[in-house]
Write a protein that holds these residues in place. Sequence first.
Motif, PDB file in Angstrom:
ATOM      1  N   ALA A 119       0.702  -1.245  -0.140  1.00  0.00           N
ATOM      2  CA  ALA A 119       0.122  -0.098  -0.005  1.00  0.00           C
ATOM      3  C   ALA A 119       0.838   1.270  -0.187  1.00  0.00           C
ATOM      4  O   ALA A 119       0.539   2.125  -0.730  1.00  0.00           O
ATOM      5  CB  ALA A 119      -0.843  -0.039   1.167  1.00  0.00           C
ATOM      6  N   MET A 120       2.161   1.355   0.875  1.00  0.00           N
ATOM      7  CA  MET A 120       2.904   2.258   0.930  1.00  0.00           C
ATOM      8  C   MET A 120       3.815   2.447  -0.335  1.00  0.00           C
ATOM      9  O   MET A 120       3.866   3.797  -0.785  1.00  0.00           O
ATOM     10  CB  MET A 120       3.877   2.425   2.006  1.00  0.00           C
ATOM     11  N   LEU A 125       4.335   5.760  -5.173  1.00  0.00           N
ATOM     12  CA  LEU A 125       4.040   6.306  -6.924  1.00  0.00           C
ATOM     13  C   LEU A 125       3.110   6.913  -7.287  1.00  0.00           C
ATOM     14  O   LEU A 125       2.827   7.215  -8.471  1.00  0.00           O
ATOM     15  CB  LEU A 125       3.952   4.606  -7.541  1.00  0.00           C
ATOM     16  N   GLY A 126       2.471   7.533  -6.146  1.00  0.00           N
ATOM     17  CA  GLY A 126       1.684   8.751  -6.735  1.00  0.00           C
ATOM     18  C   GLY A 126       0.019   8.045  -6.983  1.00  0.00           C
ATOM     19  O   GLY A 126      -1.044   8.769  -7.474  1.00  0.00           O
ATOM     20  N   ARG A 127      -0.268   6.841  -6.518  1.00  0.00           N
ATOM     21  CA  ARG A 127      -1.510   6.235  -6.639  1.00  0.00           C
ATOM     22  C   ARG A 127      -2.470   6.085  -5.600  1.00  0.00           C
ATOM     23  O   ARG A 127      -1.959   6.311  -4.408  1.00  0.00           O
ATOM     24  CB  ARG A 127      -1.223   4.696  -7.028  1.00  0.00           C
ATOM     25  N   HIS A 128      -3.720   6.132  -5.780  1.00  0.00           N
ATOM     26  CA  HIS A 128      -4.831   6.422  -4.615  1.00  0.00           C
ATOM     27  C   HIS A 128      -4.753   4.657  -4.609  1.00  0.00           C
ATOM     28  O   HIS A 128      -5.061   3.876  -5.422  1.00  0.00           O
ATOM     29  CB  HIS A 128      -6.092   6.912  -4.999  1.00  0.00           C
ATOM     30  N   VAL A 129      -5.114   4.280  -3.334  1.00  0.00           N
ATOM     31  CA  VAL A 129      -5.059   2.950  -3.080  1.00  0.00           C
ATOM     32  C   VAL A 129      -6.324   2.507  -2.778  1.00  0.00           C
ATOM     33  O   VAL A 129      -7.173   3.040  -1.752  1.00  0.00           O
ATOM     34  CB  VAL A 129      -4.110   2.534  -1.717  1.00  0.00           C
ATOM     35  N   LEU A 130      -6.805   1.265  -3.371  1.00  0.00           N
ATOM     36  CA  LEU A 130      -8.124   0.684  -3.170  1.00  0.00           C
ATOM     37  C   LEU A 130      -7.811  -0.666  -2.231  1.00  0.00           C
ATOM     38  O   LEU A 130      -6.946  -1.333  -2.800  1.00  0.00           O
ATOM     39  CB  LEU A 130      -8.755   0.282  -4.555  1.00  0.00           C
ATOM     40  N   LEU A 131      -8.547  -0.646  -1.055  1.00  0.00           N
ATOM     41  CA  LEU A 131      -8.018  -1.694  -0.066  1.00  0.00           C
ATOM     42  C   LEU A 131      -9.463  -2.761  -0.280  1.00  0.00           C
ATOM     43  O   LEU A 131     -10.692  -2.251  -0.005  1.00  0.00           O
ATOM     44  CB  LEU A 131      -8.145  -1.284   1.162  1.00  0.00           C
ATOM     45  N   ILE A 132      -9.333  -3.886  -0.798  1.00  0.00           N
ATOM     46  CA  ILE A 132     -10.395  -4.843  -0.636  1.00  0.00           C
ATOM     47  C   ILE A 132     -10.472  -5.538   0.611  1.00  0.00           C
ATOM     48  O   ILE A 132      -9.496  -6.212   0.992  1.00  0.00           O
ATOM     49  CB  ILE A 132     -10.282  -5.901  -2.015  1.00  0.00           C
ATOM     50  N   GLY A 133     -11.609  -5.293   1.374  1.00  0.00           N
ATOM     51  CA  GLY A 133     -11.592  -5.862   2.563  1.00  0.00           C
ATOM     52  C   GLY A 133     -12.958  -5.512   3.303  1.00  0.00           C
ATOM     53  O   GLY A 133     -13.945  -4.962   2.968  1.00  0.00           O
ATOM     54  N   HIS A 134     -13.035  -5.924   4.606  1.00  0.00           N
ATOM     55  CA  HIS A 134     -14.364  -5.527   5.476  1.00  0.00           C
ATOM     56  C   HIS A 134     -14.016  -4.499   6.401  1.00  0.00           C
ATOM     57  O   HIS A 134     -13.215  -4.532   7.366  1.00  0.00           O
ATOM     58  CB  HIS A 134     -14.523  -7.081   6.387  1.00  0.00           C
ATOM     59  N   GLY A 169      -8.987  11.749 -10.581  1.00  0.00           N
ATOM     60  CA  GLY A 169      -8.266  11.490 -11.790  1.00  0.00           C
ATOM     61  C   GLY A 169      -7.146  10.937 -11.394  1.00  0.00           C
ATOM     62  O   GLY A 169      -6.193  10.484 -12.313  1.00  0.00           O
ATOM     63  N   ALA A 170      -7.101  10.429 -10.102  1.00  0.00           N
ATOM     64  CA  ALA A 170      -5.581   9.884  -9.677  1.00  0.00           C
ATOM     65  C   ALA A 170      -5.353   8.345 -10.407  1.00  0.00           C
ATOM     66  O   ALA A 170      -6.439   7.562 -10.745  1.00  0.00           O
ATOM     67  CB  ALA A 170      -5.450   9.671  -8.180  1.00  0.00           C
ATOM     68  N   GLU A 171      -4.108   7.956 -10.512  1.00  0.00           N
ATOM     69  CA  GLU A 171      -3.839   6.366 -10.677  1.00  0.00           C
ATOM     70  C   GLU A 171      -4.156   5.823  -9.447  1.00  0.00           C
ATOM     71  O   GLU A 171      -4.048   6.041  -8.437  1.00  0.00           O
ATOM     72  CB  GLU A 171      -2.455   6.173 -11.159  1.00  0.00           C
ATOM     73  N   LEU A 172      -4.510   4.395 -10.077  1.00  0.00           N
ATOM     74  CA  LEU A 172      -5.337   3.721  -8.915  1.00  0.00           C
ATOM     75  C   LEU A 172      -4.300   2.472  -8.801  1.00  0.00           C
ATOM     76  O   LEU A 172      -3.683   1.680  -9.540  1.00  0.00           O
ATOM     77  CB  LEU A 172      -6.667   3.214  -9.205  1.00  0.00           C
ATOM     78  N   GLY A 173      -4.228   1.870  -7.299  1.00  0.00           N
ATOM     79  CA  GLY A 173      -3.644   0.602  -7.001  1.00  0.00           C
ATOM     80  C   GLY A 173      -4.189  -0.150  -6.009  1.00  0.00           C
ATOM     81  O   GLY A 173      -5.090   0.751  -5.395  1.00  0.00           O
ATOM     82  N   PHE A 174      -4.473  -1.407  -6.229  1.00  0.00           N
ATOM     83  CA  PHE A 174      -5.118  -2.050  -5.037  1.00  0.00           C
ATOM     84  C   PHE A 174      -4.270  -2.933  -4.029  1.00  0.00           C
ATOM     85  O   PHE A 174      -3.110  -3.445  -4.418  1.00  0.00           O
ATOM     86  CB  PHE A 174      -6.226  -3.000  -5.770  1.00  0.00           C
TER      87      PHE A 174
END
Length: 337
Positions: A119-120, A125-134, A169-174
């Motif tokens: 996540a860090m 790298l400038g991405r907004h983080v998507l966390l799949i979880g509860h 408009g951010a890049e995304l990472g999960f």
Amino acid sequence: MTAADMTRQKLTVRLCGPRGFCAGVDRAIQIVVLALKKYGAPVYVRHEIVHNRYVVEGLQERGAVFIEELSEIPEDHRDCPVVFSAHGVPKSVPADAQNRNLFYLDATCPLVSKVHKQAMRHHRLGRHVLLIGHAGHPEVIGTMGQLPEGTVTLVETVEGANTLERPDGAELGFVSQTTLSVEDTADILKALEDRFPDLHAPAAESICYATTNRQEAVKKAAPGSDLFLVVGAPNSSNSRRLVEVAERAGAKRSLLVQRASEIPWDEVDGIRVLGLSAGASAPEIIVNEIIDAFRERFDVTVELAITAEETENFPVMRAIRDVELTSADMAFVNGNA
């Protein structure tokens, strides 16, 4: 064989393997036991070290004191160690410990720490983080707490994925909560990838091997089971998922139980096949307790449903490696006492 044995109903118990303690849970319990041996009681533990009352109560008997916030540690106990749970904590917690001059031992599972780093990396790298979880799970709270507020979005469902808007408009990472399997996250991830084709995956696989292994064993044992029991706590995410997996895989009914005393005996008459597994924080001694309870009522034959052999071992931190555990200590750490 006695006459009573001959009249008892036959029952096949399909016992899953792997089941019970994973390497991360084993390490976390061992850290508390080693700290008690080296520093003496009390040792404070922030949050349940693992989600299992039997384990928590066993550690309390040895001198562990469980707290929810570091502020609960009395002023005159500030020199006592405090252990962070296997689920991981937000960055604010060790920072708070340092501000209070507390000595802490971080028992975060190495696989959870790996997700934190992933996540860090996305954030760096400038991405907004998507966390799949509860929502509300301690691991999710800990992972979201690694990054500044507003830089992580929790995605719990396919519906949530389908309505998610790209932040500015951010890049995304999960990344994913470790106690969800590949199958658990597949539909959500597909929805995210369909919506955001440029979605960046983690640098390495973040799914916990133990979660996947236990689910695969349940899938093998569940078809044709009249009843499937999963040993685990109601607040254990991976244990609850095993209950769902068992029903999806063909068990007529699946239940989560913490002890043999919770088995609904008035509802088990007539069963011929029982599936049995345990979540990653459930000790083997309770599995044996449940098998013994069925032996008292049925003519039991145990069949193994094994899908993998686990050899993972996560070493404890250097500060407590010099402590030797007795055979009784090790039996408790391994879930056999």
